[in-house]
Scaffold this active site. Structure first.
Site, short mmCIF file in Angstrom:
data_model
loop_
_atom_site.label_atom_id
_atom_site.label_comp_id
_atom_site.label_asym_id
_atom_site.label_seq_id
_atom_site.Cartn_x
_atom_site.Cartn_y
_atom_site.Cartn_z
N ILE A 107 60.44 54.78 -17.27
CA ILE A 107 60.42 54.27 -17.92
C ILE A 107 59.95 52.92 -16.88
CG2 ILE A 107 61.95 52.84 -18.98
CD1 ILE A 107 63.06 55.52 -19.92
N ASP A 125 73.93 68.86 -15.46
CA ASP A 125 74.71 69.72 -16.58
C ASP A 125 75.79 70.47 -16.07
OD1 ASP A 125 72.90 68.91 -18.30
OD2 ASP A 125 70.93 70.10 -18.21
N TYR A 142 77.34 60.57 -15.34
CA TYR A 142 75.98 60.10 -16.40
C TYR A 142 76.83 58.99 -18.00
CZ TYR A 142 71.10 59.35 -18.00
OH TYR A 142 70.13 58.74 -18.23
P1 NAD Z 1 62.59 59.18 -14.01
O1 NAD Z 1 63.01 60.47 -12.73
O2 NAD Z 1 61.47 59.31 -14.35
O3 NAD Z 1 62.29 57.58 -12.62
C1 NAD Z 1 63.72 57.03 -11.57
C2 NAD Z 1 62.80 55.89 -11.26
O4 NAD Z 1 63.99 55.70 -10.61
C3 NAD Z 1 62.15 56.45 -9.74
O5 NAD Z 1 61.83 56.00 -9.69
C4 NAD Z 1 62.46 56.76 -8.84
O6 NAD Z 1 62.13 56.15 -7.28
C5 NAD Z 1 63.88 55.70 -9.04
N1 NAD Z 1 65.39 56.06 -7.85
C6 NAD Z 1 65.91 57.34 -8.44
N2 NAD Z 1 67.09 56.94 -7.61
C7 NAD Z 1 66.14 56.44 -7.04
C8 NAD Z 1 67.87 54.83 -6.20
N3 NAD Z 1 68.37 55.45 -5.51
N4 NAD Z 1 67.29 53.77 -5.27
C9 NAD Z 1 66.36 53.05 -6.15
N5 NAD Z 1 65.06 53.72 -7.08
C10 NAD Z 1 66.01 55.20 -7.65
O7 NAD Z 1 63.19 58.44 -14.60
P2 NAD Z 1 63.09 57.94 -16.07
O8 NAD Z 1 63.48 58.52 -16.82
O9 NAD Z 1 62.37 56.66 -16.19
O10 NAD Z 1 64.74 56.88 -16.00
C11 NAD Z 1 64.78 55.06 -15.71
C12 NAD Z 1 66.18 55.13 -16.60
O11 NAD Z 1 66.19 55.20 -17.35
C13 NAD Z 1 66.70 55.59 -15.82
O12 NAD Z 1 67.94 54.72 -15.61
C14 NAD Z 1 67.66 56.91 -17.12
O13 NAD Z 1 69.15 56.57 -16.74
C15 NAD Z 1 67.80 55.95 -17.83
N6 NAD Z 1 67.17 56.64 -19.02
C16 NAD Z 1 65.99 57.94 -19.23
C17 NAD Z 1 65.81 58.42 -19.74
C18 NAD Z 1 65.65 60.15 -20.60
O14 NAD Z 1 65.40 60.57 -21.62
N7 NAD Z 1 64.31 59.31 -19.49
C19 NAD Z 1 67.29 58.07 -21.87
C20 NAD Z 1 67.93 56.92 -21.09
C21 NAD Z 1 68.60 56.27 -20.27
#
Ligand code: NAD
Length: 253
Positions: free
Chosen positions: A21, A101, A160
């Site tokens: 995202i 989980d 979470y």
């Molecule tokens: P992703 O795993 O594709 O990307 C995660 C990103 O966060 C990566 O760039 C990673 O390097 C970075 N990251 C991880 N730990 C980190 C840290 N300690 N410090 C700095 N950067 C860090 O995840 P995503 O699905 O794109 O999630 C992005 C956001 O959206 C998150 O906050 C997630 O909780 C939220 N979200 C995701 C979903 C989903 O279904 N994918 C749904 C709701 C919310």
């Protein structure tokens, strides 16, 4: 009509911007004229892929490694960001990690602290590093990526869900301090989106989850980025303290 989604001249920081995202938001922001700096943890491949995608349009994204749950690293990242971009107008807190989980009774302190530390404390630390400057300049946007699980909850994900509910509360509280001085603080609570974070769940969990969604499929990152663009741009100037919900109809508020 003036393009109210234009970000020309705006400088944006996006945490977790190397993939998923965050990367889609980074891509959308540079396409709309912003200068963008991202942080990530250990994802140089993601940074390379993102820069390859935008370079075909003559664009680029600055990137640095920074663990958002580490205050020393966040201070250094904020300094570096100012050196490459100047003062920052927009902060998107997208860095996040999912849980495993695991039943609550098996969730140890380390697990809890890691999930809450990155998703909630990291959001606070990064926001704090830039919020004062925005207040001084009477202009800014903070966009926090929460989750629909903040509202819905989910078994095995108490840490979470608690962290994401905390992000929603943090967003609401901070919006009262920001709005009077031109700093709009909002959040996005996506439904399940096809990213590496989602794919880390078991196939059985993913099937069950998909079956629950009114829209019958997971979202794509390109279906979340426009909500961030709205909140970052002049088009979103009247939003404050809100949590917008691109979620395929799973949660209705
Ligand atoms: P992703 O795993 O594709 O990307 C995660 C990103 O966060 C990566 O760039 C990673 O390097 C970075 N990251 C991880 N730990 C980190 C840290 N300690 N410090 C700095 N950067 C860090 O995840 P995503 O699905 O794109 O999630 C992005 C956001 O959206 C998150 O906050 C997630 O909780 C939220 N979200 C995701 C979903 C989903 O279904 N994918 C749904 C709701 C919310």
């Amino acid at each position: 009509m003036k393009n109210t989604f234009d970000l020309t001249g705006r400088r944006a920081v996006i945490t977790g911007g190397s993939r998923g995202i965050g990367a889609a938001i980074a891509e959308s922001f540079v396409e709309h004229g912003a200068q963008v700096a991202i942080c990530h943890v250990g994802d140089e491949d993601g940074v390379r892929a993102l820069n390859q995608r935008v370079s075909s349009r003559g664009l680029s994204v600055h990137a640095a490694s920074c663990d958002v749950s580490d205050p020393v690293a966040v201070t250094a990242f904020a300094q570096w960001t100012r050196s490459v971009l100047g003062e920052v107008d927009i902060v998107v807190n997208s860095a996040g990690v999912g849980g495993g989980d695991r039943p609550f009774s098996e969730t140890g302190d380390d697990d809890w602290d890691r999930i809450v530390g990155i998703n909630l404390r990291g959001t606070m630390l990064v926001t704090r590093a830039f919020f004062g400057g925005m207040v001084e300049r009477n202009h800014g946007r903070v966009i926090n990526i929460a989750s629909q699980l903040a509202y819905k909850g989910a078994p095995g994900l108490a840490h979470y869900c608690a962290a994401k509910a905390g992000v929603v509360g943090f967003t609401r509280a901070l919006s009262y301090e920001g709005a009077p001085v031109g700093v709009m603080v909002n959040a996005i609570a996506p439904g399940p989106v096809d990213t590496e974070l989602l794919r880390s769940h078991s196939a059985q969990w993913l099937d069950m989850k998909k079956g629950q969604l009114p829209i019958g499929r997971f979202g794509t990152v390109d279906e979340i980025a426009p909500t961030a663009l709205l909140l970052a741009s002049d088009a979103g100037a009247f939003y404050s303290g809100q949590t917008l919900s691109p979620n395929g109809g799973d949660v209705m508020l």
